[in-house]
Design a protein around this motif. Structure first.
Motif, PDB file in Angstrom:
ATOM      1  N   ASP A   1      -3.841 -15.880   2.788  1.00  0.00           N
ATOM      2  CA  ASP A   1      -5.266 -15.740   2.477  1.00  0.00           C
ATOM      3  C   ASP A   1      -6.079 -16.972   2.837  1.00  0.00           C
ATOM      4  N   SER A   2      -5.459 -18.140   2.895  1.00  0.00           N
ATOM      5  CA  SER A   2      -6.215 -19.346   3.229  1.00  0.00           C
ATOM      6  C   SER A   2      -6.682 -19.323   4.684  1.00  0.00           C
ATOM      7  N   ASN A   3      -5.912 -18.676   5.557  1.00  0.00           N
ATOM      8  CA  ASN A   3      -6.295 -18.565   6.969  1.00  0.00           C
ATOM      9  C   ASN A   3      -6.690 -17.147   7.369  1.00  0.00           C
ATOM     10  N   ASP A   4      -6.700 -16.213   6.413  1.00  0.00           N
ATOM     11  CA  ASP A   4      -6.988 -14.802   6.694  1.00  0.00           C
ATOM     12  C   ASP A   4      -6.123 -14.281   7.832  1.00  0.00           C
ATOM     13  N   HIS A   5      -4.801 -14.423   7.667  1.00  0.00           N
ATOM     14  CA  HIS A   5      -3.859 -14.089   8.730  1.00  0.00           C
ATOM     15  C   HIS A   5      -2.696 -13.290   8.141  1.00  0.00           C
ATOM     16  N   THR A   6      -2.359 -12.179   8.789  1.00  0.00           N
ATOM     17  CA  THR A   6      -1.177 -11.413   8.406  1.00  0.00           C
ATOM     18  C   THR A   6       0.023 -12.014   9.121  1.00  0.00           C
ATOM     19  N   MET A   7       0.951 -12.551   8.355  1.00  0.00           N
ATOM     20  CA  MET A   7       2.098 -13.243   8.923  1.00  0.00           C
ATOM     21  C   MET A   7       3.180 -12.277   9.386  1.00  0.00           C
ATOM     22  N   ALA A   8       3.396 -11.206   8.623  1.00  0.00           N
ATOM     23  CA  ALA A   8       4.415 -10.209   8.964  1.00  0.00           C
ATOM     24  C   ALA A   8       4.067  -8.917   8.248  1.00  0.00           C
ATOM     25  N   SER A   9       4.579  -7.830   8.782  1.00  0.00           N
ATOM     26  CA  SER A   9       4.354  -6.543   8.125  1.00  0.00           C
ATOM     27  C   SER A   9       5.484  -5.593   8.478  1.00  0.00           C
ATOM     28  N   THR A  10       5.652  -4.601   7.649  1.00  0.00           N
ATOM     29  CA  THR A  10       6.612  -3.534   7.895  1.00  0.00           C
ATOM     30  C   THR A  10       6.183  -2.314   7.095  1.00  0.00           C
ATOM     31  N   SER A  11       6.755  -1.186   7.439  1.00  0.00           N
ATOM     32  CA  SER A  11       6.404   0.044   6.731  1.00  0.00           C
ATOM     33  C   SER A  11       7.519   1.061   6.882  1.00  0.00           C
ATOM     34  N   SER A  12       7.324   2.181   6.243  1.00  0.00           N
ATOM     35  CA  SER A  12       8.305   3.250   6.328  1.00  0.00           C
ATOM     36  C   SER A  12       8.151   4.054   7.606  1.00  0.00           C
ATOM     37  N   THR A  13       7.197   3.711   8.445  1.00  0.00           N
ATOM     38  CA  THR A  13       6.995   4.439   9.695  1.00  0.00           C
ATOM     39  C   THR A  13       7.780   3.855  10.859  1.00  0.00           C
ATOM     40  N   ILE A  14       8.448   2.705  10.669  1.00  0.00           N
ATOM     41  CA  ILE A  14       9.241   2.161  11.763  1.00  0.00           C
ATOM     42  C   ILE A  14      10.454   3.051  11.992  1.00  0.00           C
ATOM     43  N   ASP A  15      10.969   3.053  13.198  1.00  0.00           N
ATOM     44  CA  ASP A  15      12.006   4.002  13.596  1.00  0.00           C
ATOM     45  C   ASP A  15      13.285   3.903  12.771  1.00  0.00           C
ATOM     46  N   GLU A  16      13.671   2.676  12.386  1.00  0.00           N
ATOM     47  CA  GLU A  16      14.911   2.496  11.618  1.00  0.00           C
ATOM     48  C   GLU A  16      14.860   3.225  10.278  1.00  0.00           C
ATOM     49  N   ILE A  17      13.687   3.251   9.661  1.00  0.00           N
ATOM     50  CA  ILE A  17      13.549   3.864   8.344  1.00  0.00           C
ATOM     51  C   ILE A  17      13.117   5.323   8.465  1.00  0.00           C
TER      52      ILE A  17
ATOM     53  N   PHE B   1       0.856  -1.179   0.000  1.00  0.00           N
ATOM     54  CA  PHE B   1       0.000   0.000   0.000  1.00  0.00           C
ATOM     55  C   PHE B   1       0.892   1.229   0.000  1.00  0.00           C
ATOM     56  N   ARG B   2       0.583   2.159  -0.881  1.00  0.00           N
ATOM     57  CA  ARG B   2       1.387   3.358  -1.049  1.00  0.00           C
ATOM     58  C   ARG B   2       0.499   4.570  -0.798  1.00  0.00           C
ATOM     59  N   SER B   3       0.861   5.361   0.200  1.00  0.00           N
ATOM     60  CA  SER B   3       0.164   6.628   0.418  1.00  0.00           C
ATOM     61  C   SER B   3       1.040   7.754  -0.114  1.00  0.00           C
ATOM     62  N   ASN B   4       0.634   8.977   0.078  1.00  0.00           N
ATOM     63  CA  ASN B   4       1.431  10.089  -0.431  1.00  0.00           C
ATOM     64  C   ASN B   4       2.779  10.206   0.277  1.00  0.00           C
ATOM     65  N   LYS B   5       2.830   9.843   1.556  1.00  0.00           N
ATOM     66  CA  LYS B   5       4.065  10.010   2.324  1.00  0.00           C
ATOM     67  C   LYS B   5       4.735   8.695   2.719  1.00  0.00           C
ATOM     68  N   GLN B   6       3.982   7.634   2.904  1.00  0.00           N
ATOM     69  CA  GLN B   6       4.512   6.385   3.447  1.00  0.00           C
ATOM     70  C   GLN B   6       4.268   5.233   2.485  1.00  0.00           C
ATOM     71  N   ILE B   7       4.897   4.083   2.789  1.00  0.00           N
ATOM     72  CA  ILE B   7       4.668   2.851   2.045  1.00  0.00           C
ATOM     73  C   ILE B   7       4.612   1.707   3.049  1.00  0.00           C
ATOM     74  N   TYR B   8       3.646   0.815   2.888  1.00  0.00           N
ATOM     75  CA  TYR B   8       3.377  -0.258   3.831  1.00  0.00           C
ATOM     76  C   TYR B   8       3.377  -1.592   3.090  1.00  0.00           C
ATOM     77  N   VAL B   9       3.878  -2.652   3.743  1.00  0.00           N
ATOM     78  CA  VAL B   9       3.912  -3.984   3.149  1.00  0.00           C
ATOM     79  C   VAL B   9       3.432  -4.989   4.181  1.00  0.00           C
ATOM     80  N   GLN B  10       2.570  -5.921   3.727  1.00  0.00           N
ATOM     81  CA  GLN B  10       2.107  -7.009   4.591  1.00  0.00           C
ATOM     82  C   GLN B  10       2.316  -8.334   3.872  1.00  0.00           C
ATOM     83  N   LEU B  11       2.663  -9.361   4.625  1.00  0.00           N
ATOM     84  CA  LEU B  11       2.728 -10.723   4.106  1.00  0.00           C
ATOM     85  C   LEU B  11       1.497 -11.439   4.633  1.00  0.00           C
ATOM     86  N   ILE B  12       0.579 -11.811   3.732  1.00  0.00           N
ATOM     87  CA  ILE B  12      -0.747 -12.277   4.114  1.00  0.00           C
ATOM     88  C   ILE B  12      -0.960 -13.716   3.658  1.00  0.00           C
TER      89      ILE B  12
END
Length: 105
Positions: free
Chosen positions: A32-48, A19-30
Motif C-alpha cells: 500500500d505504501s507504493n500502491d503496487h500489487t506484488m503477487a497474485s493468484t486465484s482459483s482460475t489458474i490452470d493448476e487449480i 476476494f470471494r465470488s460465488n464461484k472463484q476466490i482471488y488473492v493479492q499481495l499488495i
C-alpha cells in the motif's frame, strides 16, 4: 473503508487481500505504501481450475499457491485482509492452508 483505515501493507509486510465470488476466490499481495500489487493468484489458474474439487478444497489449494508465490517473491510475513468476509468457510480454509505452508500473519 472501516477495514482499510486500520489495515495497511508495506514492502516488507504486504497486505494479503482476499476476494470471494460465488464461484472463484482471488488473492493479492499488495504494497500500500507504493500502491503496487506484488503477487497474485486465484482459483482460475490452470493448476487449480483443472482439479474438480468443492469450493473449500479449492480455497485450500489457493492458500497453498499464494504461500508458494509469496516465498518465491521473498515474502515471509503478510497482513491478512479478509475484505469484510467472516473468518469462516472458504476464507478460513485459505488462511489455514497459507499458514501451513509457512506464511506468517
Amino acid at each position: 473503508m472501516r477495514i482499510r483505515k486500520t489495515i495497511s501493507g508495506s514492502a516488507i509486510r504486504p497486505r494479503m487481500s482476499v476476494f470471494r465470488s460465488n464461484k472463484q476466490i482471488y488473492v493479492q499481495l499488495i504494497d500500500d505504501s507504493n500502491d503496487h500489487t506484488m503477487a497474485s493468484t486465484s482459483s482460475t489458474i490452470d493448476e487449480i481450475a483443472s482439479q474438480k474439487v468443492n469450493k473449500i478444497e479449492q480455497a485450500k489449494l489457493v492458500g497453498k499457491q499464494v504461500a508458494q508465490v509469496a516465498k518465491s517473491a521473498g515474502i515471509d510475513e503478510v497482513v491478512f485482509d479478509r475484505n469484510g468476509y467472516l473468518y469462516h468457510g472458504r476464507i478460513k480454509a485459505l488462511a489455514e492452508a497459507a499458514r501451513e505452508e509457512g506464511l506468517k500473519f
